[in-house]
Design a protein around this motif. Structure first.
Motif, PDB file in Angstrom:
ATOM      1  N   HIS A  43       1.453  -1.319  -0.066  1.00 49.84           N
ATOM      2  CA  HIS A  43       0.095   0.152   0.215  1.00 49.84           C
ATOM      3  C   HIS A  43       0.347   1.152  -0.142  1.00 49.84           C
ATOM      4  N   MET A  68      -1.221  -1.448  -3.475  1.00 52.86           N
ATOM      5  CA  MET A  68      -2.386  -0.503  -3.658  1.00 52.86           C
ATOM      6  C   MET A  68      -1.815   0.734  -3.539  1.00 52.86           C
ATOM      7  N   TYR A  70      -2.934   4.619  -3.185  1.00 47.26           N
ATOM      8  CA  TYR A  70      -4.395   5.856  -2.054  1.00 47.26           C
ATOM      9  C   TYR A  70      -3.684   7.341  -2.795  1.00 47.26           C
TER      10      TYR A  70
END
Length: 91
Positions: A43, A68, A70
């Protein structure tokens, strides 16, 4: 303040040196994580201005394909610098 204290308690600050643009920044972070920490992140949180949000997401997705991504954007007014020479190059 509490969030900052929490972040500092779970990790360390790492400098990747001078950068030219988002691509060199993402690559420098990737290389530093691999070489210094032996980490492949799952992440990543990218904080940037809303003018740059979409392109930053694309760059980080290509640089970290298994993570991921963000993106948290702050309002463009905080990114605007009327005396900065590169402002006129933005589209």
């Amino acid at each position: 303040m509490l969030a900052e204290a929490h972040l500092l308690s779970i990790g360390s600050v790492m400098s990747v040196g001078g950068i030219q643009n988002t691509v060199t920044e993402a690559r420098a972070i990737r290389d530093a994580l691999r070489e210094r920490k032996k980490v492949d992140p799952k992440h990543i949180i990218v904080v940037t201005g809303e003018i740059h949000g979409r392109s930053a997401r694309t760059v980080y997705r290509k640089t970290f394909p298994h993570a991921m991504i963000y993106v948290q954007c702050f309002p463009w007014i905080y990114e605007y610098q009327p005396d900065h020479p590169l402002f006129l190059q933005r589209g």
